[in-house]
Design a protein around this motif. Sequence first.
Motif, PDB file in Angstrom:
ATOM      1  N   GLU A 153       4.263   5.699  -5.311  1.00  0.00           N
ATOM      2  CA  GLU A 153       4.318   5.695  -6.780  1.00  0.00           C
ATOM      3  C   GLU A 153       3.354   6.703  -7.359  1.00  0.00           C
ATOM      4  O   GLU A 153       3.688   7.450  -8.274  1.00  0.00           O
ATOM      5  CB  GLU A 153       3.874   4.318  -7.297  1.00  0.00           C
ATOM      6  N   ARG A 154       2.121   6.723  -6.808  1.00  0.00           N
ATOM      7  CA  ARG A 154       1.076   7.629  -7.315  1.00  0.00           C
ATOM      8  C   ARG A 154       1.453   9.071  -7.089  1.00  0.00           C
ATOM      9  O   ARG A 154       1.106   9.935  -7.880  1.00  0.00           O
ATOM     10  CB  ARG A 154      -0.275   7.306  -6.691  1.00  0.00           C
ATOM     11  N   ARG A 155       2.146   9.322  -5.966  1.00  0.00           N
ATOM     12  CA  ARG A 155       2.586  10.682  -5.639  1.00  0.00           C
ATOM     13  C   ARG A 155       3.818  11.064  -6.453  1.00  0.00           C
ATOM     14  O   ARG A 155       4.271  12.182  -6.384  1.00  0.00           O
ATOM     15  CB  ARG A 155       2.920  10.775  -4.151  1.00  0.00           C
ATOM     16  N   GLY A 156       4.401  10.085  -7.112  1.00  0.00           N
ATOM     17  CA  GLY A 156       5.630  10.328  -7.877  1.00  0.00           C
ATOM     18  C   GLY A 156       6.848  10.453  -6.982  1.00  0.00           C
ATOM     19  O   GLY A 156       7.842  11.071  -7.356  1.00  0.00           O
ATOM     20  N   ALA A 157       6.751   9.857  -5.777  1.00  0.00           N
ATOM     21  CA  ALA A 157       7.876   9.957  -4.826  1.00  0.00           C
ATOM     22  C   ALA A 157       8.991   8.986  -5.194  1.00  0.00           C
ATOM     23  O   ALA A 157       8.761   7.972  -5.815  1.00  0.00           O
ATOM     24  CB  ALA A 157       7.392   9.662  -3.412  1.00  0.00           C
ATOM     25  N   LYS A 190       0.844  -1.204   0.000  1.00  0.00           N
ATOM     26  CA  LYS A 190       0.000   0.000   0.000  1.00  0.00           C
ATOM     27  C   LYS A 190       0.882   1.258   0.000  1.00  0.00           C
ATOM     28  O   LYS A 190       0.677   2.174  -0.808  1.00  0.00           O
ATOM     29  CB  LYS A 190      -0.918  -0.004   1.229  1.00  0.00           C
ATOM     30  N   THR A 191       1.871   1.295   0.891  1.00  0.00           N
ATOM     31  CA  THR A 191       2.774   2.457   0.961  1.00  0.00           C
ATOM     32  C   THR A 191       3.534   2.620  -0.350  1.00  0.00           C
ATOM     33  O   THR A 191       3.673   3.730  -0.870  1.00  0.00           O
ATOM     34  CB  THR A 191       3.772   2.274   2.132  1.00  0.00           C
ATOM     35  N   TYR A 192       3.992   1.510  -0.902  1.00  0.00           N
ATOM     36  CA  TYR A 192       4.730   1.559  -2.170  1.00  0.00           C
ATOM     37  C   TYR A 192       3.858   2.177  -3.273  1.00  0.00           C
ATOM     38  O   TYR A 192       4.302   3.068  -4.007  1.00  0.00           O
ATOM     39  CB  TYR A 192       5.166   0.138  -2.564  1.00  0.00           C
ATOM     40  N   LEU A 193       2.618   1.734  -3.369  1.00  0.00           N
ATOM     41  CA  LEU A 193       1.727   2.221  -4.435  1.00  0.00           C
ATOM     42  C   LEU A 193       1.343   3.680  -4.211  1.00  0.00           C
ATOM     43  O   LEU A 193       1.249   4.450  -5.170  1.00  0.00           O
ATOM     44  CB  LEU A 193       0.482   1.328  -4.530  1.00  0.00           C
ATOM     45  N   GLU A 194       1.141   4.058  -2.939  1.00  0.00           N
ATOM     46  CA  GLU A 194       0.834   5.467  -2.644  1.00  0.00           C
ATOM     47  C   GLU A 194       2.009   6.354  -3.048  1.00  0.00           C
ATOM     48  O   GLU A 194       1.809   7.417  -3.649  1.00  0.00           O
ATOM     49  CB  GLU A 194       0.536   5.636  -1.154  1.00  0.00           C
TER      50      GLU A 194
END
Length: 149
Positions: A145-149, A139-143
Amino acid sequence: MTFLIINGPNLNLLGLREPDIYGREDYNSLQRFIYDCCVSEGIKPLLFQSNHEGSIVDRIQDAYGEADGIVINPAAYTHTSVAILDALKAVQIPAVEVHLSDISARERFRRISYPGMACLRSFVGLGFEGYRQAILYLKTYLENERRGA
Ligand code: DQA
């Protein structure tokens, strides 16, 4: 977010199967545990268990466009299945590997994980808790990714 959670062969026999290694809780308890972890994180869980390698490959292929992440315990196929490795690589869905037992501290043949080569991380030897850690990690990884972090 939708996660596909795959459990491989003989995990349907949890509780009965080598309880000293895998614990006394059964597969229904594991399903409930995974379901509750996902729902409390706002994740839609798709639970799948199979004793057949080809069915696991088919389910991974079908997840393309359906699941945002995959949590997989390939069970015995961990140590043999290039087909599951290739399926994970083909769909390119971020995946995390889980093992109830610590596969690095058991027989030599359990030290290699083919599907693990296509996974972001592995959680081993934590029992059911490993699935929770995998779900939170993904979940943290995908969040991020979505934020472009
Ligand atoms: C397992 C470890 C595998 O080596 C074994 O074949 C299993 C279960 C685990 O969860 O510890 O079936 O994946």
